[in-house]
Design a protein around this motif. Structure first.
Motif, mmCIF file in Angstrom:
data_model
loop_
_atom_site.group_PDB
_atom_site.id
_atom_site.type_symbol
_atom_site.label_atom_id
_atom_site.label_comp_id
_atom_site.label_asym_id
_atom_site.label_seq_id
_atom_site.Cartn_x
_atom_site.Cartn_y
_atom_site.Cartn_z
ATOM 1 N N GLY A 74 -4.838 -9.478 -22.007
ATOM 2 C CA GLY A 74 -4.475 -8.096 -21.710
ATOM 3 C C GLY A 74 -3.162 -8.058 -20.956
ATOM 4 N N MET A 75 -2.813 -6.878 -20.509
ATOM 5 C CA MET A 75 -1.581 -6.723 -19.751
ATOM 6 C C MET A 75 -1.740 -7.401 -18.383
ATOM 7 S SD MET A 75 0.256 -5.182 -21.929
ATOM 8 C CE MET A 75 1.694 -4.756 -21.001
ATOM 9 N N PRO A 76 -0.635 -7.876 -17.802
ATOM 10 C CA PRO A 76 -0.729 -8.539 -16.491
ATOM 11 C C PRO A 76 -1.316 -7.607 -15.435
ATOM 12 C CG PRO A 76 1.436 -8.875 -17.476
ATOM 13 C CD PRO A 76 0.722 -7.866 -18.322
ATOM 14 N N PRO A 77 -2.206 -8.117 -14.574
ATOM 15 C CA PRO A 77 -2.806 -7.292 -13.518
ATOM 16 C C PRO A 77 -1.771 -6.935 -12.444
ATOM 17 C CG PRO A 77 -3.487 -9.573 -13.284
ATOM 18 C CD PRO A 77 -2.700 -9.485 -14.559
ATOM 19 N N LYS A 78 -2.131 -6.004 -11.576
ATOM 20 C CA LYS A 78 -1.211 -5.523 -10.536
ATOM 21 C C LYS A 78 -0.608 -6.649 -9.697
ATOM 22 C CE LYS A 78 -3.222 -0.952 -10.055
ATOM 23 N NZ LYS A 78 -3.953 0.000 -9.210
ATOM 24 N N CYS A 79 -1.365 -7.704 -9.459
ATOM 25 C CA CYS A 79 -0.891 -8.799 -8.613
ATOM 26 C C CYS A 79 0.080 -9.738 -9.336
ATOM 27 C CB CYS A 79 -2.076 -9.592 -8.070
ATOM 28 S SG CYS A 79 -3.091 -10.336 -9.367
ATOM 29 N N HIS A 80 0.264 -9.569 -10.654
ATOM 30 C CA HIS A 80 1.120 -10.465 -11.446
ATOM 31 C C HIS A 80 2.567 -9.975 -11.410
ATOM 32 C CE1 HIS A 80 2.669 -12.654 -14.929
ATOM 33 N NE2 HIS A 80 1.615 -13.451 -14.790
ATOM 34 N N PRO A 81 3.542 -10.885 -11.317
ATOM 35 C CA PRO A 81 4.945 -10.461 -11.253
ATOM 36 C C PRO A 81 5.434 -9.703 -12.498
ATOM 37 C CG PRO A 81 4.778 -12.873 -11.322
ATOM 38 C CD PRO A 81 3.390 -12.332 -11.200
ATOM 39 N N ASN A 82 4.781 -9.872 -13.640
ATOM 40 C CA ASN A 82 5.184 -9.166 -14.861
ATOM 41 C C ASN A 82 4.436 -7.854 -15.081
ATOM 42 O OD1 ASN A 82 7.071 -11.133 -15.552
ATOM 43 N ND2 ASN A 82 5.585 -12.339 -16.674
ATOM 44 N N HIS A 83 3.659 -7.425 -14.076
ATOM 45 C CA HIS A 83 2.902 -6.173 -14.202
ATOM 46 C C HIS A 83 3.857 -4.993 -14.351
ATOM 47 C CE1 HIS A 83 -0.099 -3.092 -13.553
ATOM 48 N NE2 HIS A 83 0.673 -2.584 -12.610
ATOM 49 N N GLN A 84 3.532 -4.099 -15.290
ATOM 50 C CA GLN A 84 4.307 -2.876 -15.490
ATOM 51 C C GLN A 84 3.346 -1.702 -15.374
ATOM 52 O OE1 GLN A 84 6.329 -3.103 -19.253
ATOM 53 N NE2 GLN A 84 7.423 -4.956 -18.705
ATOM 54 N N PRO A 85 3.426 -0.931 -14.283
ATOM 55 C CA PRO A 85 2.513 0.197 -14.088
ATOM 56 C C PRO A 85 2.566 1.169 -15.260
ATOM 57 C CG PRO A 85 3.820 -0.208 -12.115
ATOM 58 C CD PRO A 85 4.399 -1.066 -13.199
ATOM 59 N N GLY A 86 1.384 1.618 -15.690
ATOM 60 C CA GLY A 86 1.284 2.612 -16.750
ATOM 61 C C GLY A 86 1.366 2.060 -18.165
ATOM 62 N N VAL A 87 1.714 0.794 -18.329
ATOM 63 C CA VAL A 87 1.817 0.213 -19.668
ATOM 64 C C VAL A 87 0.435 -0.261 -20.102
ATOM 65 C CG1 VAL A 87 2.829 -1.645 -21.046
ATOM 66 C CG2 VAL A 87 4.212 -0.476 -19.327
ATOM 67 N N GLU A 88 0.018 0.136 -21.304
ATOM 68 C CA GLU A 88 -1.282 -0.280 -21.824
ATOM 69 C C GLU A 88 -1.106 -1.180 -23.038
ATOM 70 O OE1 GLU A 88 -4.258 2.652 -22.487
ATOM 71 O OE2 GLU A 88 -3.822 3.700 -20.615
ATOM 72 N N GLN A 89 -2.011 -2.132 -23.170
ATOM 73 C CA GLN A 89 -1.997 -3.038 -24.327
ATOM 74 C C GLN A 89 -2.408 -2.280 -25.570
ATOM 75 O OE1 GLN A 89 -3.831 -7.048 -24.142
ATOM 76 N NE2 GLN A 89 -5.258 -6.225 -25.630
#
Length: 140
Positions: A74-89
């Motif tokens: 899935g998309m990177p979780p909030k704690c991951h450096p590549n996390h993008q808020p609001g982006v869904e897989q």
């Protein structure tokens, strides 16, 4: 093909459009690699591992996946450096798959649709889905 291993160390090299035929490539290691558009045909990939990868539009067909362990997808979780808020897989699609005896644990199945599948022995949290469907009466 020679049976004598010849280890190559290739760094910061563009090998775009290269072709490898009749090779032995056990224990290869790729890091920070762009392999977009790569095709692997008639290959033995036992113990093949992919980590921290963007596999958008990745397709596996005609493969034997017995014993495969697929996790943290899935998309990177909030704690991951590549996390993008609001982006869904985008949704995944499984078609003509043999999942007998498989386990799905701690997964978000929101809006998942299961159609035309053999549900013999299929349970959710220990409850028989077949029995649920037999007892289900849609409201009028």
């Amino acid at each position: 093909m020679s049976n004598v291993p010849e280890a190559l160390k290739i760094k910061s090299t563009n090998i775009t459009s290269s072709t490898f035929i009749d090779i032995s490539g056990n224990d290869l290691y790729f890091e920070n690699a762009d392999l977009s558009g790569t095709s692997i045909v008639n290959a033995k990939l036992c113990n093949f591992k992919i980590n921290d990868a963007d596999l958008s539009d990745f397709e596996i067909g005609g493969a034997q996946l017995g014993g495969a362990y697929i996790h943290n997808i899935g998309m990177p979780p909030k704690c991951h450096p590549n996390h993008q808020p609001g982006v869904e897989q985008r949704p995944l699609k499984f078609e003509n798959c043999f999942f007998k005896g498989s386990t799905i644990t701690n997964c978000n199945l929101e809006n998942v649709e299961i159609t035309n599948c053999n549900l013999n022995g299929f349970t959710i949290n220990g409850i028989s889905v077949e029995d649920l469907l037999k007892n289900y009466s849609p409201s009028s």
